[in-house]
Design a protein around this motif. Structure first.
Motif, PDB file in Angstrom:
ATOM      1  N   GLY A   1       0.810  -1.205   0.000  1.00  0.00           N
ATOM      2  CA  GLY A   1       0.000   0.000   0.000  1.00  0.00           C
ATOM      3  C   GLY A   1       0.848   1.262   0.000  1.00  0.00           C
ATOM      4  N   GLN A   2       1.951   1.238   0.726  1.00  0.00           N
ATOM      5  CA  GLN A   2       2.833   2.407   0.774  1.00  0.00           C
ATOM      6  C   GLN A   2       3.511   2.650  -0.569  1.00  0.00           C
ATOM      7  OE1 GLN A   2       5.485   1.907   4.103  1.00  0.00           O
ATOM      8  NE2 GLN A   2       3.860   2.132   5.623  1.00  0.00           N
ATOM      9  N   VAL A   3       3.894   1.559  -1.243  1.00  0.00           N
ATOM     10  CA  VAL A   3       4.477   1.703  -2.582  1.00  0.00           C
ATOM     11  C   VAL A   3       3.430   2.266  -3.548  1.00  0.00           C
ATOM     12  CG1 VAL A   3       5.383   0.432  -4.575  1.00  0.00           C
ATOM     13  CG2 VAL A   3       6.216  -0.088  -2.282  1.00  0.00           C
ATOM     14  N   GLU A   4       2.215   1.771  -3.432  1.00  0.00           N
ATOM     15  CA  GLU A   4       1.136   2.262  -4.291  1.00  0.00           C
ATOM     16  C   GLU A   4       0.889   3.754  -4.046  1.00  0.00           C
ATOM     17  OE1 GLU A   4      -1.127   1.652  -7.457  1.00  0.00           O
ATOM     18  OE2 GLU A   4      -0.103   0.002  -6.441  1.00  0.00           O
ATOM     19  N   MET A   5       0.933   4.145  -2.781  1.00  0.00           N
ATOM     20  CA  MET A   5       0.743   5.552  -2.441  1.00  0.00           C
ATOM     21  C   MET A   5       1.865   6.403  -3.019  1.00  0.00           C
ATOM     22  SD  MET A   5      -1.557   7.338  -0.719  1.00  0.00           S
ATOM     23  CE  MET A   5      -1.503   8.642  -1.947  1.00  0.00           C
ATOM     24  N   ARG A   6       3.078   5.876  -3.014  1.00  0.00           N
ATOM     25  CA  ARG A   6       4.216   6.593  -3.582  1.00  0.00           C
ATOM     26  C   ARG A   6       4.034   6.785  -5.098  1.00  0.00           C
ATOM     27  NH1 ARG A   6       9.128   7.649  -1.457  1.00  0.00           N
ATOM     28  NH2 ARG A   6       8.730   6.297   0.354  1.00  0.00           N
ATOM     29  N   LEU A   7       3.524   5.762  -5.754  1.00  0.00           N
ATOM     30  CA  LEU A   7       3.261   5.855  -7.196  1.00  0.00           C
ATOM     31  C   LEU A   7       2.207   6.930  -7.498  1.00  0.00           C
ATOM     32  CD1 LEU A   7       3.178   2.043  -8.067  1.00  0.00           C
ATOM     33  CD2 LEU A   7       4.858   3.698  -8.901  1.00  0.00           C
ATOM     34  N   VAL A   8       1.167   6.949  -6.678  1.00  0.00           N
ATOM     35  CA  VAL A   8       0.114   7.952  -6.869  1.00  0.00           C
ATOM     36  C   VAL A   8       0.665   9.356  -6.631  1.00  0.00           C
ATOM     37  CG1 VAL A   8      -2.092   8.813  -5.993  1.00  0.00           C
ATOM     38  CG2 VAL A   8      -1.743   6.356  -6.283  1.00  0.00           C
ATOM     39  N   ALA A   9       1.477   9.518  -5.587  1.00  0.00           N
ATOM     40  CA  ALA A   9       2.051  10.833  -5.277  1.00  0.00           C
ATOM     41  C   ALA A   9       2.962  11.319  -6.401  1.00  0.00           C
ATOM     42  CB  ALA A   9       2.834  10.764  -3.963  1.00  0.00           C
ATOM     43  N   ALA A  10       3.765  10.396  -6.960  1.00  0.00           N
ATOM     44  CA  ALA A  10       4.632  10.762  -8.082  1.00  0.00           C
ATOM     45  C   ALA A  10       3.800  11.172  -9.294  1.00  0.00           C
ATOM     46  CB  ALA A  10       5.551   9.598  -8.440  1.00  0.00           C
ATOM     47  N   GLY A  11       2.704  10.445  -9.523  1.00  0.00           N
ATOM     48  CA  GLY A  11       1.809  10.809 -10.622  1.00  0.00           C
ATOM     49  C   GLY A  11       1.201  12.181 -10.418  1.00  0.00           C
ATOM     50  N   ALA A  12       0.850  12.490  -9.181  1.00  0.00           N
ATOM     51  CA  ALA A  12       0.291  13.811  -8.870  1.00  0.00           C
ATOM     52  C   ALA A  12       1.315  14.904  -9.123  1.00  0.00           C
ATOM     53  CB  ALA A  12      -0.176  13.843  -7.415  1.00  0.00           C
ATOM     54  N   ARG A  13       2.576  14.648  -8.766  1.00  0.00           N
ATOM     55  CA  ARG A  13       3.643  15.613  -9.043  1.00  0.00           C
ATOM     56  C   ARG A  13       3.759  15.882 -10.544  1.00  0.00           C
ATOM     57  NH1 ARG A  13       5.269  18.610  -4.667  1.00  0.00           N
ATOM     58  NH2 ARG A  13       5.841  17.299  -2.883  1.00  0.00           N
ATOM     59  N   LYS A  14       3.695  14.822 -11.328  1.00  0.00           N
ATOM     60  CA  LYS A  14       3.782  14.984 -12.780  1.00  0.00           C
ATOM     61  C   LYS A  14       2.576  15.759 -13.313  1.00  0.00           C
ATOM     62  CE  LYS A  14       5.226  11.478 -15.258  1.00  0.00           C
ATOM     63  NZ  LYS A  14       5.355  10.096 -15.780  1.00  0.00           N
ATOM     64  N   ASP A  15       1.397  15.468 -12.754  1.00  0.00           N
ATOM     65  CA  ASP A  15       0.191  16.194 -13.166  1.00  0.00           C
ATOM     66  C   ASP A  15       0.334  17.692 -12.925  1.00  0.00           C
ATOM     67  OD1 ASP A  15      -0.916  13.741 -13.771  1.00  0.00           O
ATOM     68  OD2 ASP A  15      -2.140  13.620 -11.956  1.00  0.00           O
ATOM     69  N   MET A  16       1.068  18.041 -11.873  1.00  0.00           N
ATOM     70  CA  MET A  16       1.252  19.439 -11.500  1.00  0.00           C
ATOM     71  C   MET A  16       2.463  20.071 -12.196  1.00  0.00           C
ATOM     72  SD  MET A  16       0.426  18.821  -7.450  1.00  0.00           S
ATOM     73  CE  MET A  16       0.673  20.506  -6.893  1.00  0.00           C
ATOM     74  N   GLY A  17       3.077  19.310 -13.103  1.00  0.00           N
ATOM     75  CA  GLY A  17       4.228  19.839 -13.835  1.00  0.00           C
ATOM     76  C   GLY A  17       5.521  19.799 -13.054  1.00  0.00           C
ATOM     77  N   GLN A  18       5.584  18.995 -12.003  1.00  0.00           N
ATOM     78  CA  GLN A  18       6.773  18.901 -11.155  1.00  0.00           C
ATOM     79  C   GLN A  18       7.513  17.597 -11.442  1.00  0.00           C
ATOM     80  OE1 GLN A  18       5.313  19.322  -7.135  1.00  0.00           O
ATOM     81  NE2 GLN A  18       4.326  21.294  -7.548  1.00  0.00           N
ATOM     82  N   ALA A  19       8.091  17.523 -12.645  1.00  0.00           N
ATOM     83  CA  ALA A  19       8.720  16.282 -13.102  1.00  0.00           C
ATOM     84  C   ALA A  19       9.914  15.876 -12.240  1.00  0.00           C
ATOM     85  CB  ALA A  19       9.146  16.422 -14.561  1.00  0.00           C
ATOM     86  N   GLU A  20      10.738  16.832 -11.877  1.00  0.00           N
ATOM     87  CA  GLU A  20      11.906  16.518 -11.042  1.00  0.00           C
ATOM     88  C   GLU A  20      11.473  15.999  -9.673  1.00  0.00           C
ATOM     89  OE1 GLU A  20      14.967  16.334 -11.707  1.00  0.00           O
ATOM     90  OE2 GLU A  20      15.308  17.473 -13.549  1.00  0.00           O
ATOM     91  N   ALA A  21      10.434  16.600  -9.120  1.00  0.00           N
ATOM     92  CA  ALA A  21       9.918  16.163  -7.826  1.00  0.00           C
ATOM     93  C   ALA A  21       9.355  14.745  -7.912  1.00  0.00           C
ATOM     94  CB  ALA A  21       8.846  17.134  -7.328  1.00  0.00           C
ATOM     95  N   ALA A  22       8.787  14.399  -9.069  1.00  0.00           N
ATOM     96  CA  ALA A  22       8.264  13.044  -9.258  1.00  0.00           C
ATOM     97  C   ALA A  22       9.392  12.021  -9.181  1.00  0.00           C
ATOM     98  CB  ALA A  22       7.548  12.950 -10.603  1.00  0.00           C
ATOM     99  N   VAL A  23      10.547  12.369  -9.771  1.00  0.00           N
ATOM    100  CA  VAL A  23      11.714  11.483  -9.707  1.00  0.00           C
ATOM    101  C   VAL A  23      12.128  11.257  -8.254  1.00  0.00           C
ATOM    102  CG1 VAL A  23      14.164  11.240 -10.289  1.00  0.00           C
ATOM    103  CG2 VAL A  23      12.557  12.119 -12.004  1.00  0.00           C
ATOM    104  N   VAL A  24      12.211  12.335  -7.502  1.00  0.00           N
ATOM    105  CA  VAL A  24      12.626  12.242  -6.100  1.00  0.00           C
ATOM    106  C   VAL A  24      11.609  11.443  -5.279  1.00  0.00           C
ATOM    107  CG1 VAL A  24      13.106  13.573  -4.010  1.00  0.00           C
ATOM    108  CG2 VAL A  24      13.911  14.404  -6.231  1.00  0.00           C
ATOM    109  N   THR A  25      10.331  11.644  -5.552  1.00  0.00           N
ATOM    110  CA  THR A  25       9.272  10.941  -4.816  1.00  0.00           C
ATOM    111  C   THR A  25       9.404   9.432  -4.943  1.00  0.00           C
ATOM    112  OG1 THR A  25       7.738  12.800  -5.113  1.00  0.00           O
ATOM    113  CG2 THR A  25       6.763  10.663  -4.607  1.00  0.00           C
ATOM    114  N   LEU A  26       9.824   8.963  -6.108  1.00  0.00           N
ATOM    115  CA  LEU A  26       9.909   7.523  -6.352  1.00  0.00           C
ATOM    116  C   LEU A  26      11.174   6.887  -5.783  1.00  0.00           C
ATOM    117  CD1 LEU A  26       8.540   7.549 -10.006  1.00  0.00           C
ATOM    118  CD2 LEU A  26       7.421   6.513  -8.025  1.00  0.00           C
ATOM    119  N   GLN A  27      12.153   7.695  -5.458  1.00  0.00           N
ATOM    120  CA  GLN A  27      13.393   7.150  -4.882  1.00  0.00           C
ATOM    121  C   GLN A  27      13.119   6.672  -3.462  1.00  0.00           C
ATOM    122  OE1 GLN A  27      15.967  10.530  -5.386  1.00  0.00           O
ATOM    123  NE2 GLN A  27      16.469  10.025  -7.510  1.00  0.00           N
ATOM    124  N   SER A  28      13.364   5.400  -3.230  1.00  0.00           N
ATOM    125  CA  SER A  28      12.998   4.793  -1.948  1.00  0.00           C
ATOM    126  C   SER A  28      13.755   3.489  -1.759  1.00  0.00           C
ATOM    127  CB  SER A  28      11.484   4.511  -1.937  1.00  0.00           C
ATOM    128  OG  SER A  28      11.166   3.604  -2.986  1.00  0.00           O
TER     129      SER A  28
END
Length: 266
Positions: free
Chosen positions: A117-144
């Motif tokens: 569930g936590q991995v799934e939440m991380r995927l959703v959060a990264a997708g939200a970052r991309k939706d908001m135009g924050q591509a670099e932040a999406a990369v960082v969000t997925l690093q775990s």
């Protein structure tokens, strides 16, 4: 689910169960039909959490995100479980509200999720970052730690794929290729199209052998038809026309002779 259905009369429970089985069987191959079955189950037993959850996933699969979110919330109220939290956040993304999805990623409920569930939440959060135009932040969000782990878990292929896609979006192509390869290595069930993405990066073009074969057969059939038509045309008899043309002078001569005979009689 069986225990929840036991609260219903036997006949009703069996009918609801049949519809829920159809939802599960059709969800991937025919989401619209699965959605139709889920609505039947919902009309029959809307107070059963498993029914609300199934209806939520059927709505989610058909991009009816508002309906899906309502059903997931209802199921969560009935069970008190947080396991639907990531998909609820993804519904917010689907409704064009990535900032709400991102806010949900920071809620205490996330800490109550299991590892998947936590991995799934991380995927959703990264997708939200991309939706908001924050591509670099999406990369960082997925690093775990889960991304760095060499062990293969049910979520590994999707996590690596998402990371590769995020890297590609920020122009880190060589790293993206490496992670698409890692995603493919972990993807035993064909969850991703990592092989296609790798081929695309390598400039490999695939041809549809079946389509080419069908095209060759059509072309061969057309050539064969044209050849047969040509042969048939060549074999058409021309004698009747020649005979008719040959008979015309004879008829003319007979007419002339007849005229002469009339003059002689006179």
């Amino acid at each position: 689910m069986r225990q929840e259905l036991m609260s219903l009369p036997k006949g009703l429970a069996e009918e609801v169960a049949r519809n829920l089985v159809m939802v599960a069987n059709l969800l991937d191959e025919d989401p619209e039909q699965a959605y139709a079955y889920s609505r039947i189950a919902l009309r029959l037993a809307s107070r059963v959490a498993a029914v609300r959850e199934a209806a939520g996933f059927a709505s989610y699969a058909t991009a009816k995100y508002s309906e899906a979110l309502a059903e997931f919330r209802a199921a969560r109220r009935m069970t008190g479980s947080v396991e639907l939290w990531p998909v609820m956040a993804d519904c917010e993304r689907g409704m064009g509200r990535p900032e709400r999805a991102l806010a949900m990623a920071g809620e205490p409920e996330v800490n109550k999720l299991d590892k998947a569930g936590q991995v799934e939440m991380r995927l959703v959060a990264a997708g939200a970052r991309k939706d908001m135009g924050q591509a670099e932040a999406a990369v960082v969000t997925l690093q775990s730690p889960e991304l760095a782990s060499s062990s293969v878990q049910p979520w590994t292929a999707r996590l690596r794929y998402a990371y590769a896609d995020a890297l590609l979006e920020v122009g880190r192509e060589s790293e993206a290729r490496e992670w698409f390869a890692k995603a493919l290595e972990a993807d035993q069930g064909g969850q991703t199209d990592a092989s296609d993405r790798l081929a695309e990066l390598d400039g490999v073009e695939f041809t549809d052998a079946l389509a080419e074969s069908e095209g060759d057969e059509v072309a061969s059939g057309e050539e064969s038809g044209a050849s047969e038509a040509s042969e048939a045309s060549a074999e058409e008899p021309v004698e009747p026309q020649q005979t008719a043309e040959a008979e015309k002078p004879v008829q003319a001569e007979e007419s002339a002779d007849s005229g002469k005979a009339g003059d002689d009689n006179r």
